[in-house]
Enzyme design. Structure first.
Site, mmCIF file in Angstrom:
data_model
loop_
_atom_site.group_PDB
_atom_site.id
_atom_site.type_symbol
_atom_site.label_atom_id
_atom_site.label_comp_id
_atom_site.label_asym_id
_atom_site.label_seq_id
_atom_site.Cartn_x
_atom_site.Cartn_y
_atom_site.Cartn_z
ATOM 1 N N ASN A 156 -32.272 124.992 26.579
ATOM 2 C CA ASN A 156 -31.158 124.806 25.629
ATOM 3 C C ASN A 156 -30.773 123.403 25.657
ATOM 4 O O ASN A 156 -31.077 122.662 26.619
ATOM 5 C CB ASN A 156 -30.262 126.002 25.401
ATOM 6 C CG ASN A 156 -29.514 125.890 26.719
ATOM 7 O OD1 ASN A 156 -28.895 125.003 27.076
ATOM 8 N ND2 ASN A 156 -29.464 127.123 27.316
ATOM 9 N N ASP A 166 -30.103 134.137 27.652
ATOM 10 C CA ASP A 166 -29.858 135.260 27.586
ATOM 11 C C ASP A 166 -31.066 136.188 27.974
ATOM 12 O O ASP A 166 -30.930 137.099 28.437
ATOM 13 C CB ASP A 166 -29.326 135.677 26.118
ATOM 14 C CG ASP A 166 -27.905 135.186 25.693
ATOM 15 O OD1 ASP A 166 -27.093 135.409 26.786
ATOM 16 O OD2 ASP A 166 -27.748 134.751 24.728
ATOM 17 N N LYS A 179 -51.868 128.361 31.855
ATOM 18 C CA LYS A 179 -51.377 128.056 30.649
ATOM 19 C C LYS A 179 -52.098 128.755 29.579
ATOM 20 O O LYS A 179 -53.453 129.407 29.699
ATOM 21 C CB LYS A 179 -51.915 126.384 30.604
ATOM 22 C CG LYS A 179 -51.649 125.814 29.173
ATOM 23 C CD LYS A 179 -52.064 124.566 29.029
ATOM 24 C CE LYS A 179 -51.604 123.987 27.663
ATOM 25 N NZ LYS A 179 -52.520 122.802 27.129
ATOM 26 N N PRO A 222 -29.587 138.629 33.712
ATOM 27 C CA PRO A 222 -28.325 139.081 34.069
ATOM 28 C C PRO A 222 -27.292 138.258 33.479
ATOM 29 O O PRO A 222 -27.340 137.276 33.687
ATOM 30 C CB PRO A 222 -28.467 139.224 35.676
ATOM 31 C CG PRO A 222 -29.355 138.226 36.175
ATOM 32 C CD PRO A 222 -30.496 138.211 34.638
ATOM 33 N N ILE A 279 -24.463 136.330 34.672
ATOM 34 C CA ILE A 279 -23.837 135.733 35.951
ATOM 35 C C ILE A 279 -22.172 136.068 35.920
ATOM 36 O O ILE A 279 -21.672 136.533 37.017
ATOM 37 C CB ILE A 279 -24.133 134.410 36.484
ATOM 38 C CG1 ILE A 279 -25.573 134.208 36.047
ATOM 39 C CG2 ILE A 279 -23.432 134.109 37.641
ATOM 40 C CD1 ILE A 279 -26.121 132.896 36.012
ATOM 41 N N PHE A 329 -16.470 129.942 29.989
ATOM 42 C CA PHE A 329 -16.759 129.126 28.821
ATOM 43 C C PHE A 329 -17.322 129.843 27.649
ATOM 44 O O PHE A 329 -18.258 130.723 27.842
ATOM 45 C CB PHE A 329 -17.517 127.818 29.352
ATOM 46 C CG PHE A 329 -16.648 126.968 29.603
ATOM 47 C CD1 PHE A 329 -15.787 126.954 30.911
ATOM 48 C CD2 PHE A 329 -16.325 125.811 28.792
ATOM 49 C CE1 PHE A 329 -15.146 126.053 31.172
ATOM 50 C CE2 PHE A 329 -15.733 124.626 29.068
ATOM 51 C CZ PHE A 329 -14.953 124.642 30.527
ATOM 52 N N LYS A 341 -14.338 137.570 23.980
ATOM 53 C CA LYS A 341 -15.449 137.237 24.983
ATOM 54 C C LYS A 341 -14.528 137.278 26.472
ATOM 55 O O LYS A 341 -15.100 137.841 27.357
ATOM 56 C CB LYS A 341 -16.081 135.829 24.737
ATOM 57 C CG LYS A 341 -17.072 135.724 25.823
ATOM 58 C CD LYS A 341 -17.973 134.642 25.393
ATOM 59 C CE LYS A 341 -18.789 134.974 24.231
ATOM 60 N NZ LYS A 341 -19.762 134.110 23.743
HETATM 61 O O1 C5P Z 1 -21.978 135.617 26.325
HETATM 62 P P1 C5P Z 1 -22.077 134.176 26.291
HETATM 63 O O2 C5P Z 1 -23.167 133.466 26.858
HETATM 64 O O3 C5P Z 1 -21.388 133.660 25.032
HETATM 65 O O4 C5P Z 1 -20.777 133.754 27.501
HETATM 66 C C1 C5P Z 1 -20.732 132.607 27.822
HETATM 67 C C2 C5P Z 1 -20.278 132.310 29.276
HETATM 68 O O5 C5P Z 1 -20.708 133.434 30.357
HETATM 69 C C3 C5P Z 1 -20.357 131.083 29.788
HETATM 70 O O6 C5P Z 1 -19.217 130.981 30.730
HETATM 71 C C4 C5P Z 1 -21.398 131.442 30.672
HETATM 72 O O7 C5P Z 1 -21.751 130.435 31.665
HETATM 73 C C5 C5P Z 1 -21.268 132.537 31.140
HETATM 74 N N1 C5P Z 1 -22.844 133.260 31.101
HETATM 75 C C6 C5P Z 1 -23.345 133.604 32.443
HETATM 76 N N2 C5P Z 1 -24.374 134.353 32.410
HETATM 77 C C7 C5P Z 1 -25.188 134.654 31.304
HETATM 78 C C8 C5P Z 1 -24.675 134.370 30.106
HETATM 79 C C9 C5P Z 1 -23.502 133.734 30.091
HETATM 80 O O8 C5P Z 1 -22.754 133.292 33.328
HETATM 81 N N3 C5P Z 1 -26.520 135.201 31.580
#
Ligand code: C5P
Length: 407
Positions: free
Chosen positions: A213, A282, A292, A310, A312, A332, A346
């Site tokens: 991304n 995600d 490939k 997962p 985090i 964030f 959130k």
């Molecule tokens: O659910 P969303 O991705 O919008 O949440 C954003 C927050 O969750 C950010 O702090 C991001 O670093 C953290 N995050 C994470 N692991 C994921 C998805 C998001 O730590 N798999």
């Protein structure tokens, strides 16, 4: 960048080939907003001329304690009283020995001795041959100078002017500038162990393709720098980004969400603050192709099946240390609309005490940002500013919340 605005620095040069770097350092300090008064020892003038340093600092250089330009003939008093800090760069082994013994037979050592100890910090940037640096006498002097209140910066490592290679080089001008800027920041997080995730992740599809991304990692890197400046020990878990590691920060590079998860969960054990700024994918491709994926004429386009990565932040926040508050977790949220409502939701969903909302398209890749801090008491807005400036304010907000928790 104006981090040193209003600061007056006495830049002292002692004898060493690293004097050539002091010219660049002088410019860097001035570009950072400081005013600089250069003082040179006789030995320094063997390496670089006062003319060069005067031109760069836009002020006559002081060289002697007998300089009659000062009406009271007390340059050592006047110069040290004006300074917000005295920075000796390069600081030779001989000059350190001199400082240690409180000698004052030239202007620079004299003004270091005469400085009001509690008002004018002394910063030393050592520069010498590796054997001189490693010598027990030098190391003893460094320890004692620190005990006497001086800040002794690190030395660099690598090729030396003498042809040898090892520790003892003076840091580069930009590194010293960063160290001086950090020195002046309030130590709001001293004693804290801060863990930060930053940047995007990369989810491989096959050995040559993947999904990522637009996150640049700039916010997380700025926050790592701000936390380090505030006195924390900082570990930065970085996805694939092209950013230099902030000085003094331990960086661990990862690629996929799963590897970011593994490294972060492991390091969360020893952390006291966790800030998740990373834009974590995600989903990942369920089955990584070993080779490939080839385009065959007439064949249908491949379809990809995804599995969820997962979370985090949620995992760390819901760990025993996260739940007990021993590890203060900050998330964030990159949104495209309804920042307040989305950030509030959130925060609850992730189970974190503090969530920082920002507008995704307005932050990705940018050097500035605007933040909305959401906690149990409500929301605090931080207007658009440089990411480093916002990070310093966020550090202060986190420190204030930790303090409140302790009271
Ligand atoms: O659910 P969303 O991705 O919008 O949440 C954003 C927050 O969750 C950010 O702090 C991001 O670093 C953290 N995050 C994470 N692991 C994921 C998805 C998001 O730590 N798999």
């Amino acid at each position: 960048m104006n981090d040193l605005a209003g600061k007056h620095i006495v830049l002292g040069l002692t004898g060493g080939i690293a004097c050539y770097k002091a010219a660049e350092l002088c410019r860097a300090l001035i570009k950072g907003g400081a005013t600089v008064q250069v003082v040179m020892t006789a030995a320094a003038q063997q390496f670089i001329t006062p003319v060069t340093m005067q031109a760069l600092s836009n002020r006559p250089v002081f060289e002697s304690q007998w300089d009659a330009r000062e009406p009271n003939n007390m340059a050592h008093i006047n110069l040290s009283r004006e300074a917000d800090a005295i920075l000796i760069a390069p600081c030779s082994a001989d000059f350190m020995a001199k400082l240690l013994h409180g000698r004052g037979d030239d202007l620079l050592s004299l003004l270091c001795l005469a400085r009001p100890l509690d008002q004018v910090p002394l910063l030393l940037a050592p520069a010498m041959n590796r054997e001189m640096w490693a010598h027990p006498a030098t190391q003893r002097n460094v320890t004692q100078l620190r005990a006497d209140g001086a800040t002794v910066f690190e030395v660099g490592s690598g090729d030396q002017a003498c042809g040898e290679s090892g520790d003892g080089r003076m840091l580069e001008a930009q590194e010293l500038l960063d160290d001086v800027i950090a020195f002046f920041q309030p130590k709001l997080l001293s004693g804290e162990q801060v863990l930060i995730t930053a940047g995007p992740t990369y989810e491989a599809i096959d050995p040559v393709r993947g999904i990522t991304n637009l996150s640049s990692g700039k916010m997380g890197f700025a926050l790592a720098r701000a936390a380090q400046e505030a006195g924390a020990v900082v570990t930065l878990v970085a996805g694939p980004v092209h950013l230099p590691t902030p000085r003094g920060v331990r960086r661990i590079d990862v690629t996929s969400a799963q590897s970011m998860f593994d490294v972060t969960v492991q390091h969360a054990q020893g952390a006291s603050i966790f800030v998740a700024t990373a834009a974590v994918a995600d989903w990942r491709v369920a089955k990584l192709a070993e080779h490939k994926i080839k385009k065959e004429t007439g064949a249908a386009a491949p379809s990809l099946v995804f599995v969820e990565n997962p979370d985090i932040l949620a995992a760390v926040a819901q760990s025993p240390r996260g739940r007990s508050g021993a590890l203060y977790c900050v998330g964030f949220a990159a949104e495209s609309q309804d920042l307040l409502a989305n950030a509030q939701a959130k925060r609850l969903r992730k189970g974190v005490p503090l969530l920082v909302g920002n507008i995704g398209p307005a932050t990705f890749g940018q050097d500035d940002n605007a933040l909305l801090l959401v906690d149990e008491h409500g929301a605090t807005e931080m207007k658009r500013d440089a990411k480093l400036a916002l990070s310093r304010r966020l550090v202060a907000e986190i420190a204030a919340r930790l303090q409140r928790k302790e009271e």
